[in-house]
Design a protein around this motif. Sequence first.
Motif, PDB file in Angstrom:
ATOM      1  N   LEU A   1      24.649   1.938  17.174  1.00 50.32           N
ATOM      2  CA  LEU A   1      26.084   1.694  17.025  1.00 50.32           C
ATOM      3  C   LEU A   1      26.745   2.720  16.108  1.00 50.32           C
ATOM      4  O   LEU A   1      26.273   2.985  15.003  1.00 50.32           O
ATOM      5  CB  LEU A   1      26.325   0.294  16.465  1.00 50.32           C
ATOM      6  CG  LEU A   1      27.776  -0.093  16.198  1.00 50.32           C
ATOM      7  CD1 LEU A   1      28.600  -0.085  17.488  1.00 50.32           C
ATOM      8  CD2 LEU A   1      27.860  -1.457  15.512  1.00 50.32           C
ATOM      9  N   TYR A   2      27.875   3.278  16.625  1.00 50.10           N
ATOM     10  CA  TYR A   2      28.687   4.197  15.839  1.00 50.10           C
ATOM     11  C   TYR A   2      30.134   3.699  15.818  1.00 50.10           C
ATOM     12  O   TYR A   2      30.666   3.280  16.853  1.00 50.10           O
ATOM     13  CB  TYR A   2      28.661   5.604  16.453  1.00 50.10           C
ATOM     14  CG  TYR A   2      27.360   6.339  16.241  1.00 50.10           C
ATOM     15  CD1 TYR A   2      27.195   7.249  15.209  1.00 50.10           C
ATOM     16  CD2 TYR A   2      26.276   6.119  17.092  1.00 50.10           C
ATOM     17  CE1 TYR A   2      26.004   7.928  15.011  1.00 50.10           C
ATOM     18  CE2 TYR A   2      25.072   6.791  16.908  1.00 50.10           C
ATOM     19  CZ  TYR A   2      24.949   7.698  15.874  1.00 50.10           C
ATOM     20  OH  TYR A   2      23.758   8.366  15.690  1.00 50.10           O
ATOM     21  N   ILE A   3      30.747   3.777  14.645  1.00 46.99           N
ATOM     22  CA  ILE A   3      32.157   3.446  14.501  1.00 46.99           C
ATOM     23  C   ILE A   3      32.961   4.752  14.580  1.00 46.99           C
ATOM     24  O   ILE A   3      32.618   5.744  13.932  1.00 46.99           O
ATOM     25  CB  ILE A   3      32.440   2.752  13.147  1.00 46.99           C
ATOM     26  CG1 ILE A   3      31.543   1.517  12.993  1.00 46.99           C
ATOM     27  CG2 ILE A   3      33.913   2.365  13.049  1.00 46.99           C
ATOM     28  CD1 ILE A   3      31.746   0.469  14.071  1.00 46.99           C
TER      29      ILE A   3
ATOM     30  N   VAL B   1      23.393   4.438  23.047  1.00 41.78           N
ATOM     31  CA  VAL B   1      24.214   4.105  21.885  1.00 41.78           C
ATOM     32  C   VAL B   1      25.490   3.412  22.355  1.00 41.78           C
ATOM     33  O   VAL B   1      25.868   3.487  23.522  1.00 41.78           O
ATOM     34  CB  VAL B   1      24.595   5.366  21.067  1.00 41.78           C
ATOM     35  CG1 VAL B   1      23.357   6.039  20.507  1.00 41.78           C
ATOM     36  CG2 VAL B   1      25.395   6.333  21.923  1.00 41.78           C
ATOM     37  N   LYS B   2      26.161   2.746  21.407  1.00 42.29           N
ATOM     38  CA  LYS B   2      27.447   2.115  21.666  1.00 42.29           C
ATOM     39  C   LYS B   2      28.455   2.650  20.646  1.00 42.29           C
ATOM     40  O   LYS B   2      28.106   2.940  19.503  1.00 42.29           O
ATOM     41  CB  LYS B   2      27.341   0.589  21.544  1.00 42.29           C
ATOM     42  CG  LYS B   2      26.465  -0.061  22.604  1.00 42.29           C
ATOM     43  CD  LYS B   2      27.066   0.065  23.985  1.00 42.29           C
ATOM     44  CE  LYS B   2      26.190  -0.629  25.023  1.00 42.29           C
ATOM     45  NZ  LYS B   2      26.745  -0.478  26.394  1.00 42.29           N
ATOM     46  N   PHE B   3      29.703   2.763  21.085  1.00 38.08           N
ATOM     47  CA  PHE B   3      30.770   3.240  20.208  1.00 38.08           C
ATOM     48  C   PHE B   3      31.822   2.144  20.043  1.00 38.08           C
ATOM     49  O   PHE B   3      32.179   1.471  21.021  1.00 38.08           O
ATOM     50  CB  PHE B   3      31.432   4.490  20.785  1.00 38.08           C
ATOM     51  CG  PHE B   3      30.508   5.671  20.918  1.00 38.08           C
ATOM     52  CD1 PHE B   3      30.212   6.457  19.807  1.00 38.08           C
ATOM     53  CD2 PHE B   3      29.918   5.981  22.131  1.00 38.08           C
ATOM     54  CE1 PHE B   3      29.352   7.547  19.922  1.00 38.08           C
ATOM     55  CE2 PHE B   3      29.069   7.065  22.257  1.00 38.08           C
ATOM     56  CZ  PHE B   3      28.778   7.854  21.149  1.00 38.08           C
ATOM     57  N   ARG B   4      32.290   1.966  18.841  1.00 43.20           N
ATOM     58  CA  ARG B   4      33.366   1.019  18.566  1.00 43.20           C
ATOM     59  C   ARG B   4      34.561   1.835  18.061  1.00 43.20           C
ATOM     60  O   ARG B   4      34.549   2.356  16.942  1.00 43.20           O
ATOM     61  CB  ARG B   4      32.943  -0.019  17.546  1.00 43.20           C
ATOM     62  CG  ARG B   4      33.984  -1.124  17.306  1.00 43.20           C
ATOM     63  CD  ARG B   4      33.457  -2.149  16.328  1.00 43.20           C
ATOM     64  NE  ARG B   4      32.234  -2.775  16.829  1.00 43.20           N
ATOM     65  CZ  ARG B   4      31.424  -3.511  16.076  1.00 43.20           C
ATOM     66  NH1 ARG B   4      31.691  -3.681  14.776  1.00 43.20           N
ATOM     67  NH2 ARG B   4      30.341  -4.064  16.594  1.00 43.20           N
ATOM     68  N   LEU B   5      35.570   1.971  18.909  1.00 41.85           N
ATOM     69  CA  LEU B   5      36.724   2.815  18.596  1.00 41.85           C
ATOM     70  C   LEU B   5      37.724   2.058  17.730  1.00 41.85           C
ATOM     71  O   LEU B   5      38.240   1.013  18.126  1.00 41.85           O
ATOM     72  CB  LEU B   5      37.398   3.262  19.901  1.00 41.85           C
ATOM     73  CG  LEU B   5      38.611   4.193  19.759  1.00 41.85           C
ATOM     74  CD1 LEU B   5      38.229   5.465  19.007  1.00 41.85           C
ATOM     75  CD2 LEU B   5      39.169   4.518  21.138  1.00 41.85           C
TER      76      LEU B   5
ATOM     77  N   LYS C   1      21.708  16.420  21.884  1.00 35.77           N
ATOM     78  CA  LYS C   1      21.473  15.140  21.224  1.00 35.77           C
ATOM     79  C   LYS C   1      22.817  14.448  20.983  1.00 35.77           C
ATOM     80  O   LYS C   1      23.866  15.119  20.895  1.00 35.77           O
ATOM     81  CB  LYS C   1      20.731  15.345  19.915  1.00 35.77           C
ATOM     82  CG  LYS C   1      19.319  15.895  20.087  1.00 35.77           C
ATOM     83  CD  LYS C   1      18.640  16.067  18.750  1.00 35.77           C
ATOM     84  CE  LYS C   1      17.214  16.595  18.924  1.00 35.77           C
ATOM     85  NZ  LYS C   1      16.524  16.776  17.621  1.00 35.77           N
ATOM     86  N   PRO C   2      22.809  13.118  20.857  1.00 34.71           N
ATOM     87  CA  PRO C   2      24.064  12.394  20.639  1.00 34.71           C
ATOM     88  C   PRO C   2      24.860  12.919  19.451  1.00 34.71           C
ATOM     89  O   PRO C   2      26.087  13.060  19.525  1.00 34.71           O
ATOM     90  CB  PRO C   2      23.605  10.949  20.414  1.00 34.71           C
ATOM     91  CG  PRO C   2      22.299  10.850  21.100  1.00 34.71           C
ATOM     92  CD  PRO C   2      21.660  12.199  20.952  1.00 34.71           C
ATOM     93  N   GLU C   3      24.174  13.233  18.358  1.00 34.48           N
ATOM     94  CA  GLU C   3      24.869  13.717  17.162  1.00 34.48           C
ATOM     95  C   GLU C   3      25.571  15.049  17.416  1.00 34.48           C
ATOM     96  O   GLU C   3      26.669  15.295  16.897  1.00 34.48           O
ATOM     97  CB  GLU C   3      23.879  13.868  16.002  1.00 34.48           C
ATOM     98  CG  GLU C   3      23.295  12.561  15.484  1.00 34.48           C
ATOM     99  CD  GLU C   3      22.201  12.015  16.385  1.00 34.48           C
ATOM    100  OE1 GLU C   3      21.752  12.754  17.303  1.00 34.48           O
ATOM    101  OE2 GLU C   3      21.798  10.855  16.177  1.00 34.48           O
ATOM    102  N   GLN C   4      24.956  15.907  18.246  1.00 28.05           N
ATOM    103  CA  GLN C   4      25.571  17.189  18.572  1.00 28.05           C
ATOM    104  C   GLN C   4      26.835  16.992  19.410  1.00 28.05           C
ATOM    105  O   GLN C   4      27.843  17.663  19.209  1.00 28.05           O
ATOM    106  CB  GLN C   4      24.571  18.073  19.325  1.00 28.05           C
ATOM    107  CG  GLN C   4      23.379  18.521  18.494  1.00 28.05           C
ATOM    108  CD  GLN C   4      22.349  19.271  19.324  1.00 28.05           C
ATOM    109  OE1 GLN C   4      21.873  18.780  20.335  1.00 28.05           O
ATOM    110  NE2 GLN C   4      22.015  20.486  18.882  1.00 28.05           N
TER     111      GLN C   4
END
Length: 313
Positions: free
Chosen positions: A309-311, A263-267, A284-287
């Motif tokens: 992708l997560y913001i 995954v990628k994060f956009r801060l 898991k990523p969500e945890q």
Amino acid sequence: MIRSAVEKLIDRYLRGNATPADETLVEQWLDSLASESSHPGQHLSPQEKELLRRKMLKSIRKRTISQGSRWKPVGIAAAVAGLLLGGYLLLRLQTPAPTPVYQVFRTGVGEQKMILLPDSSRIWMAPNSELQYPERYASMRNIILVSGEAFFDVRPDALHQFTVQADSLQVAVLGTSFNVRAYRNLPGLNIAVNTGKIRVTRSGNVLGMLSAGETMQYDRHHRAVALGTFDPGEASGWKNNRLYFDNTPLAEVLHMLENYYPVKFRLQHPEPLVVSGSLNMKMKPEQVMNILQEITGNSIRFTKRSDQLYIVQ
């Protein structure tokens, strides 16, 4: 010692006492200067080799004739040996050193790998990492950490120093265990020593000598060095799938997670935040995101834009 052995061999050759193998060896020394072979002068042109060979033979004959009976065979042998060795060294200097061939090892996102080196030293590679070591490892214990993180457990060898090249830094040891973090997406490098002692240099300048329990942070942008101490179990905690953070900027934490999850994060958070605590990379990523929200006092929230992708706001 080498010159003495060559002189004795040539002396036998001049006296007529040489074995067929001796005669072949002396003649091959001269012939090798004019022919393609595994000789160090193989990069010279055939014309250059032949010219050098003729000059050597001409000089030998000239010295022998001009000195007449005053020259003893052993003296001629010394002259021949000197010229042969001189020609060898000349070719050696005119030939560039061969480029070492390196074996390449990589790990993918979320993947770990252990490498057993020929001398029984061991390297544990963290996810999304790349390193190289030379095929002629026995005489050149030089590891290049291209990117990523690795833990080194080095077998002592007083005759062959073990070095790790990471970015612009070089770590030198004889026998110890230490961790190097040099991910390209992080602003700096981190070196932590579990056992033994290491020397860290940059462009030949010593940045520090680290012993067990000591760590070095190197800022790539400002070229600044910060020394400190750490819990040995935390520096290499990733080997047991746990990451530890101590007042680590949130941006760096997110970059680290990108090496463990696809995954990628956009801060986009308006204020800088730091994180202290540990995360289990088997979750898991969500945890992990939920725990980060709790650690930061629910001052951030993750919004999923796609599977990758997560913001972060």
